[in-house]
Scaffold this active site. Structure first.
Site, PDB file in Angstrom:
ATOM      1  N   GLU A  24      -6.407  -0.979-145.732  1.00 20.59           N
ATOM      2  CA  GLU A  24      -5.427  -0.131-146.417  1.00 20.59           C
ATOM      3  C   GLU A  24      -4.037  -0.253-145.793  1.00 20.59           C
ATOM      4  OE1 GLU A  24      -6.759   3.945-146.390  1.00 20.59           O
ATOM      5  OE2 GLU A  24      -7.560   3.782-144.380  1.00 20.59           O
ATOM      6  N   HIS A  44      -6.834  21.568-157.587  1.00 10.94           N
ATOM      7  CA  HIS A  44      -8.185  22.005-157.950  1.00 10.94           C
ATOM      8  C   HIS A  44      -8.278  22.341-159.428  1.00 10.94           C
ATOM      9  CE1 HIS A  44      -9.810  23.010-153.695  1.00 10.94           C
ATOM     10  NE2 HIS A  44      -9.975  21.762-154.035  1.00 10.94           N
ATOM     11  N   ASP A  50      -3.609   3.750-150.126  1.00  9.56           N
ATOM     12  CA  ASP A  50      -2.688   3.536-149.016  1.00  9.56           C
ATOM     13  C   ASP A  50      -2.137   2.120-149.011  1.00  9.56           C
ATOM     14  OD1 ASP A  50      -2.290   5.927-147.540  1.00  9.56           O
ATOM     15  OD2 ASP A  50      -4.399   5.868-146.974  1.00  9.56           O
ATOM     16  N   CYS A  93     -12.415   1.156-152.733  1.00  9.05           N
ATOM     17  CA  CYS A  93     -12.712   2.574-152.894  1.00  9.05           C
ATOM     18  C   CYS A  93     -11.451   3.385-153.226  1.00  9.05           C
ATOM     19  CB  CYS A  93     -13.396   3.136-151.649  1.00  9.05           C
ATOM     20  SG  CYS A  93     -12.381   3.016-150.176  1.00  9.05           S
TER      21      CYS A  93
HETATM   22  C1  PEP Z   1      -7.222   4.779-149.957  1.00 12.31           C
HETATM   23  O1  PEP Z   1      -6.241   4.831-149.212  1.00 12.31           O
HETATM   24  O2  PEP Z   1      -7.276   4.045-150.974  1.00 12.31           O
HETATM   25  C2  PEP Z   1      -8.410   5.606-149.692  1.00 12.31           C
HETATM   26  C3  PEP Z   1      -9.511   5.487-150.394  1.00 12.31           C
HETATM   27  O3  PEP Z   1      -8.297   6.541-148.720  1.00 12.31           O
HETATM   28  P1  PEP Z   1      -7.605   7.983-148.938  1.00 12.31           P
HETATM   29  O4  PEP Z   1      -7.270   8.108-150.393  1.00 12.31           O
HETATM   30  O5  PEP Z   1      -8.605   8.971-148.471  1.00 12.31           O
HETATM   31  O6  PEP Z   1      -6.420   7.870-148.054  1.00 12.31           O
HETATM   32 MG    MG Z   2      -6.413   5.842-147.298  1.00 11.08          MG
END
Ligand code: PEP
Ligand code: MG
Length: 579
Positions: free
Chosen positions: A438, A195, A462, A509
């Site tokens: 992922e 944070h 991931d 993302c």
């Molecule tokens: C990812 O794995 O790229 C993703 C966006 O999910 P998280 O970071 O929440 O695992």
């Molecule tokens: Mg992920």
């Protein structure tokens, strides 16, 4: 002679100024016995300290400047909530009574229990929440030990223009230091997602973390230069180095000012390819910075926060309120809600009743857990469906590895829809369903999934971890975490191509989407939808709008065949430096 140290750059920008060393380490904690007749007095002492800690944080909250981003207050609120939670109030009090120990020790034991739960968590964002526990417990320890608790007490007077070098800093310290006008900070601990570092980014304070023993090498008042982009600290720089950094500082400031003009421009490459830029959100408060960034919607709304710090999962109505608020505030722009991505070790009761998985990243998490706990899943699906009556919502499923998981989810979704029909409750009958790509298996079979869903979203965080078998937050192996590895790039390419083949949108993302170094390459690979932290959006937009895809080197996609990471970096440089 100048000295150069290397840490982790977590908040961009260059700062120059005298060092202000903060010698304030974790307070020592010893156990001592409390005689039975004084036990209740000890419990009262703990309660009084908790009350005082809350008061301190409320006072700090009042000092947050009115124009500060909303997440600044949200981080202080997190600590206030923790000070109200039974895990830090009732449980330590019960320990004092049961063990006959002092309040400090009871807090320490409870801290160790909570931290061991967080240590097992696979998700890096949730895992670093143990920093918050440490920050809150350290504050309580200091109050109990009558030590100074606030930066204002430890470092009275103005810190204007200084660079703080400390063991660790709390979000509250960061707010107070910002008020005093510090130029930047360096801490020996901490990570990218703590944070404190998120706050530093929001407040635009250049910062370096994870620079062990920094205070051993640097002297108070010594002139420092820190580069929060690459994590370099220079002490006692020569005139030549200082002048070079002054130039870079000027360029950086001009660059940030120049970015603002992209806010109102459409996102389009020079040769006319329209690109959609979306934002990632974790908390309802993120909506403000998303609005300011000019994002065309939310490409990833993580819902894990709804399940944290509580004993029971949120009810459907509570979730409906949250989802409805977010979609209404996006005023017609789409919101992609990802169903909960909780891990095997992170159940709704904070892990107390869970069986610790030996390998949580490969265990019962995300969609696997959802299908394993259908009641909880159905309540979320119903809430998302109901919220879709108030604006454009898409449903995103995390960690899909097989078509069975998708079809089981679709059956549950149909079940929810028919229940809502029977109850006369409204929802978007055409709601889009997409999956996260992922897991390598999903990328390799992307075209099979693309046939059955409305969109794909590539989660590189991931995907890289699973493809290269590299724990995404393990310091020992993070040198292997390589977005440019040809295996990773090929899986991304397969996913983009699968979307094109089936005429469905593919977005990205993961963090790679918001890293400007990869923007051109991803454009060249055919990616048209990027979702990222709102802070990164304008910089990525600038690159897109300045790129002419017809002018990229012919060798651009050779990077997908480049097993040598040094050569791959060189190729990337050429791509990024081309006109
Ligand atoms: C990812 O794995 O790229 C993703 C966006 O999910 P998280 O970071 O929440 O695992
Ligand atoms: Mg992920």
């Amino acid at each position: 002679m100048s000295l150069e140290l290397q840490g982790m750059g977590v908040s961009r920008g260059i700062a120059m100024g005298p060092a202000h060393i903060l010698f304030r380490d974790k307070p020592d904690t010893l156990e001592y016995c409390i005689p039975p007749e004084h036990i209740e007095k000890e419990v009262k002492r703990l309660k009084k300290a908790t009350k005082q800690a809350r008061k301190q944080l409320k006072d700090i909250r009042k000092k947050i400047p009115g124009d500060a981003p909303t997440d600044v207050a949200a981080f202080i609120d997190t600590h206030l909530l923790m000070l109200k939670d039974s895990t830090l109030t009732k449980i330590p009090a019960a320990m004092i009574r049961k063990r006959g120990c002092n309040a400090e020790w009871a807090l320490q034991l409870q801290r160790d229990t909570l931290v061991s739960i967080f240590d097992e968590i696979d998700d890096p964002y949730l895992r670093t929440r143990k920093d918050d526990i440490d920050h809150v417990i350290n504050r309580l320890h200091r109050i109990l030990g009558d030590e100074e608790t606030s930066i204002d007490e430890v470092l009275p007077g103005s810190l204007a223009g200084t660079i703080i070098v400390a063991d660790d800093l709390t979000p509250a310290d960061t707010v107070l230091m910002q008020n005093q006008g510090i130029a930047g900070f360096v801490i020996e601990h901490g990570g990218v997602t703590s944070h404190t570092t998120i706050l530093a980014r929001s407040l635009g304070i250049p910062a370096i973390v994870s620079l062990p023993s920094a205070r051993r090498y640097i002297q108070d008042n010594e002139p420092l230069i820190i580069d929060g982009t690459n994590g370099t600290l220079i002490a006692g720089a020569t005139l030549e180095i200082t002048n070079a950094y002054k130039k870079r500082l000027l360029l950086f400031r001009n660059h940030i000012n120049a970015l603002n003009r992209y806010k109102s421009e459409p996102t389009q490459t020079q040769d006319g390819r329209a690109i959609t830029l979306l934002a990632n959100a974790e908390l309802p408060e993120d909506i403000i910075s998303i609005g300011e960034s000019g994002a065309m919607g939310i490409g990833l709304y993580r819902t894990e926060f709804l399940y944290m710090n509580r004993n029971d999962p949120p009810e459907e109505e509570e979730q409906l309120t949250v989802y409805r608020n977010i979609v209404e505030s996006m005023q017609g722009n789409p919101v992609t809600i990802r169903t909960f991505d909780l891990g095997a070790d992170k159940t709704v009761d904070g892990g107390r009743s869970s069986i610790m998985a030996i390998n949580p990243a490969l265990g019962l998490r995300a969609i696997r857990l959802s299908l394993n706990q259908p009641t909880m899943f159905i309540s979320q699906l119903r809430a998302i469906l109901r919220a879709s009556a108030y604006g454009k919502i898409k449903i995103l499923l995390p960690m899909i590895s097989s078509l069975q998981e998708l079809s089981q989810t679709l059956i549950l979704l149909e079940h929810c829809k028919s229940e809502l029909d029977d109850e006369g409750l409204d929802y978007d009958r055409e709601i889009d369903i997409g999956i996260m790509i992922e897991i390598p298996a999903a990328a390799i079979c992307a075209e099979m999934f693309a046939e059955k869903v409305d969109f794909l979203s590539i989660g590189t965080n991931d995907l890289i971890q699973y493809t290269l078998a590299v724990d995404r937050i393990d310091d020992h192996v993070n040198y292997l975490y390589d977005p440019l590895h040809p295996a990773v790039l090929r899986l991304i390419q397969m996913s983009i191509d699968a979307g094109k083949q089936h005429n469905i949108p593919v977005s990205m993302c993961g963090e790679m989407a918001g890293d400007p170094r990869y923007t051109r390459l991803l454009l060249a690979m055919g990616l048209e939808h990027f979702s990222m932290h709102p802070n990164a959006l304008l910089e990525v937009k600038q690159i897109i709008n300045e790129t002419d895809l017809t002018q990229l080197p012919d060798t651009t996609l050779d990077i997908l065949n480049q097993p040598d990471s040094y050569q791959a970096e060189q190729l990337l440089l050429e791509i990024n430096q081309s006109p």
